[in-house]
Write a protein that holds these residues in place. Structure first.
Motif, PDB file in Angstrom:
ATOM      1  N   GLU A  88      10.407 -26.476 -40.806  1.00  0.00           N
ATOM      2  CA  GLU A  88      10.412 -27.639 -40.815  1.00  0.00           C
ATOM      3  C   GLU A  88       9.771 -28.114 -42.114  1.00  0.00           C
ATOM      4  O   GLU A  88      10.881 -28.810 -43.390  1.00  0.00           O
ATOM      5  CB  GLU A  88      10.108 -29.088 -40.253  1.00  0.00           C
ATOM      6  CG  GLU A  88      10.547 -29.343 -38.691  1.00  0.00           C
ATOM      7  CD  GLU A  88       9.611 -29.673 -37.655  1.00  0.00           C
ATOM      8  OE1 GLU A  88      10.106 -30.460 -36.255  1.00  0.00           O
ATOM      9  OE2 GLU A  88       8.560 -29.525 -37.662  1.00  0.00           O
ATOM     10  N   THR A  89       9.415 -27.665 -42.820  1.00  0.00           N
ATOM     11  CA  THR A  89       8.568 -28.014 -43.918  1.00  0.00           C
ATOM     12  C   THR A  89       8.267 -26.900 -44.760  1.00  0.00           C
ATOM     13  O   THR A  89       8.886 -26.427 -46.915  1.00  0.00           O
ATOM     14  CB  THR A  89       6.982 -28.262 -44.249  1.00  0.00           C
ATOM     15  OG1 THR A  89       6.348 -27.724 -43.771  1.00  0.00           O
ATOM     16  CG2 THR A  89       7.112 -29.260 -43.052  1.00  0.00           C
ATOM     17  N   ARG A  90       8.350 -25.673 -44.979  1.00  0.00           N
ATOM     18  CA  ARG A  90       7.725 -24.234 -45.591  1.00  0.00           C
ATOM     19  C   ARG A  90       9.177 -23.573 -46.118  1.00  0.00           C
ATOM     20  O   ARG A  90       8.912 -22.302 -46.874  1.00  0.00           O
ATOM     21  CB  ARG A  90       6.467 -24.039 -45.413  1.00  0.00           C
ATOM     22  CG  ARG A  90       5.143 -24.895 -45.839  1.00  0.00           C
ATOM     23  CD  ARG A  90       4.753 -24.788 -46.943  1.00  0.00           C
ATOM     24  NE  ARG A  90       4.111 -23.729 -46.758  1.00  0.00           N
ATOM     25  CZ  ARG A  90       4.453 -21.951 -47.659  1.00  0.00           C
ATOM     26  NH1 ARG A  90       5.379 -21.823 -48.494  1.00  0.00           N
ATOM     27  NH2 ARG A  90       4.428 -20.666 -47.222  1.00  0.00           N
TER      28      ARG A  90
END
Lengths: 489, 489
Positions: free
Chosen positions: A368-370
């Motif tokens: 989701e983020t990295r």
């Protein structure tokens, strides 16, 4: 240790014990080196006297099946069991047991942990480049905040949160899918296997690029498919040849790796991608698009996946994050539509009831983020590895060795000089501590193969350079090395 | 139910909802008879007004895709989906795509997250009773001490440390195996599947107890096996009948669940276990011993596994720790010998390259140190659950309802009164918020089944009692309930 004793038998108890243990040793159930229970323990377990157990052990020792020493106890002897001729008759019935495993090259080539100093056979990424520490920490946070997640099977198609995150990533590559179109699998290997067990049976025609991924060939072969391999050029699979072949042998399924193909590194052109979808439509067949590497480009990103051209649910798209994020999680996803998808989910339920929640929840926050940032870093590092590898090759390769320059992915595909016998090269390389994948295993039949696959992304930079240099010298030496195989008359 | 809504689109929200649901119905993802969420629930989930959802449902109803009635809610219509021409033209070619999935009862019965208030259909253990928090903490410690573990595939047969720990546990049950005899799988389901894909093909004869585990039936059926089910009595599978059947139909494989059989709860006697091994030896066939529950005894431990009587590598023993430790890890192991084992490892390599390292390493410390203590606790709690369940049944069951009293495991096997139609009971139970497994799915063919399986270990104690009482009253009401199915002429 349990031994059935008959207390009313005319056979003495110590002899019953000796016979049972002797059988277990000879059949391999007790393997050499196994420590037997102490006399005291076994006598307690079996409710017999210690003298009885001692006599049984003495008998086994006299037969050479075990060795006892004061203070250390008794161990099954080396050489007991299988090596004894006559004695191994016990398991020999298994030889007549028919199985359905016509081919498992993957297993043959990867099942022993190779001690090679220079490991070029694994299409994998060096451990230090993977975000494993971060993923483990994420998993801990997520699962200790909500331990109930670990008590659940989740759905057969995979955790909804992870599917949502992956749908958004795939849509970033030009697809339009929702979480409902996705199925989480234990690596791309399981994805290919699910497709095969669902849609491929004996005699069904499966087309693949020549060469292709060994693990996929094994899977289709194990289903009894008729595998036809289609040559490639610089635009990927020769769809013109495929089209002609389909006249005679209508396809059930076309398997391809369009971006940075394994093992050749070639990327399929947009034109060919469109042609492939047209072909699938006219033949009502499936395309399996295996896409583990499209994020690992060194210059330009590859064209949009074939799945983007798919209007009618012909393409099953597989993207693995096993190699690029965490091999220890074995997570990949498939995107498909309609009943093709629902049938794959049914197959997944029969196979393993769904992938483990733990590994899915471990990857979700990172994805989701990295994810994009990590891929960017990988591209930079791997591009540099490739340059180092090419520099060594340009400097040290014998004149007759040639290679592709891949624009992404993990592999170099080297064409050996005519004088180099691949089998003898592999043997000498193993002795010298260098491993690679012989090209022959990337074909369904007995192909020629003058090629070898060298993955440049697993060894550290110094090892990469040293190992490739060594490999070049081994290839050059093939010119003078005497052939190790003589024709059999 | 998740639906992607675009709030900035020119398409109205109710129309987006109707289109998405319509697609899911037409593609078969939502099958006829599925209950849609209530207007109130869906509006809350999607953060839209109830009017919007009502309009969407009205549109779907006008298209004939769903049927709504006051008080009962909306259901996907029979005949929706596949039958509609026109709209599904895009994906309709898929209907002609032959597959190899003759049966997937498991999927049909478990693929939707049942909203049942009283969940008796899952043979699972209540979340709060599982050591998930401890396992997650162990995993974190082990993997953050050594993150390189997460960057590796490990061996096809599974992590050596875990196999060593499991070998020691199995030897505690009377077996004599080493880590080398074990193969780690993703749950028992994958173990059964590996055996089937390796050794079972079209026409091969597979014997099973009647009834048996649905997931195993699905697997053997999907391989095209000839499945013959053998009746049971209080000693387990009727080996005398099996022996006679084998004269005409020699077995390739015998699948059994000898300890606290699923679903009946019966335990196979030592005598039958020995007979089974003798039979396997004389027919040169395999025995698959599926043993998830032997540690969950309420009085006496069951006899030693059949594998303990196996001198010649006929028995493939499967023990799962998925249900008893952490469903989120999906870990089981198989013990086998000789080439039977090595062929299973080859199959595992083709299937998924080996189970994920993360889940294996998560369980290892717990299995090494806390397993026996945990099982002891589970036995105490589950014994109490069983007593509660039996008390409710004794008090509230209609006279004609009968049941076994299992000595271990997770299930009660209830025999319905002759007047209770299982299909109509299931429907009424679903409406009342009670789920169970209809006994029919535990047979390979169209068996009678007056039985239902009620797992008493998943709901909390109060839910267990309330739900069982409710179920008893529903069964009693069957006497007067009018049959809901008319013969189709």
């Amino acid at each position: 240790m349990h031994i059935e004793l008959s207390r009313h038998s005319s056979t003495k108890l110590y002899s019953q014990i000796a016979v049972t243990l002797g059988d277990r040793i000879r059949s391999g159930l007790l393997t050499p080196g196994t420590k037997l229970p102490s006399v005291r323990n076994l006598s307690a377990q079996l409710s017999v006297s210690q003298v009885t157990v001692s006599k049984a052990y003495a008998e086994l020792e006299s037969e050479g099946l075990i060795a006892c020493s004061q203070g250390k106890g008794c161990y099954v002897s080396a050489g007991a069991g299988k090596d004894q001729t006559g004695d191994e008759a016990d398991l020999s019935w298994q030889l007549s047991l028919m199985d359905y495993l016509p081919r498992a090259q993957l297993w043959h080539h990867f099942n022993h942990v190779l001690p090679a100093r220079y490991q070029f056979h694994k299409a994998a990424i060096q451990e230090e480049l993977l975000p494993t520490r971060e993923i483990v920490a994420n998993a801990y946070k997520m699962l200790s905040d909500d331990p109930a997640l670990m008590a659940n099977y989740g759905s057969f198609s995979g955790d909804f949160g992870l599917r949502k995150a992956l749908a958004s990533v795939l849509n970033g590559s030009g697809m339009s899918v929702t979480a409902e179109n996705l199925l989480i699998t234990s690596g791309a290997q399981q994805g290919i296997d699910l497709v095969a067990r669902t849609f491929v049976g004996p005699g069904d025609v499966v087309y693949m690029e020549a060469p292709s991924y060994t693990g996929a060939i094994d899977v289709f072969a194990s289903r009894g498919a008729k595998i036809i391999m289609v040559p490639m050029d610089e635009e990927g699979m020769r769809v013109d040849m495929l089209t002609k072949l389909c006249d005679l042998n209508p396809p059930k399924l076309i398997y391809c790796i369009p971006a940075f193909h394994n093992p050749t590194g070639v990327t399929m052109s947009v034109r060919r991608r469109r042609q492939l979808v047209d072909l699938a439509q006219s033949y009502h067949c499936l395309i399996v698009e295996d896409d583990p590497f499209s994020s690992l480009y060194f210059n330009e990103p590859p064209p949009h996946p074939i799945k983007c051209h798919d209007q009618a649910g012909h393409v099953i798209y597989i993207r693995s994050y096993s190699k690029t994020l965490a091999p220890g999680c074995r997570i990949a996803c498939m995107a498909a539509h309609g009943s093709v998808l629902s049938r794959l989910i049914a197959a997944k339920s029969t196979t393993d009831l769904g992938s483990p929640m733990m590994t899915q929840k471990a990857l979700q926050p990172f994805i989701e983020t990295r994810l994009e940032q990590h891929m960017e870093q990988l591209r930079t590092v791997l591009r540099r590895r490739l340059q180092l590898a090419l520099t060594v090759l340009r400097k040290h390769a014998p004149a007759e060795l040639s290679w592709n320059v891949p624009e992404g992915g993990l592999n170099l595909w080297l064409k050996l000089p005519a004088y180099a016998d691949p089998v003898s090269l592999e043997r000498r390389a193993e002795q010298a501590g260098v491993s690679f994948l012989p090209g022959g295993v990337c074909y369904a039949g007995e192909a020629d193969s003058r090629h070898i696959r060298v993955s440049f992304t697993y060894p550290a930079e110094d090892k990469l350079q040293e190992g490739l240099k060594l490999l070049c010298s081994l290839i050059a030496e093939s010119r003078t090395a005497s052939p190790e195989r003589k024709p059999v008359l």
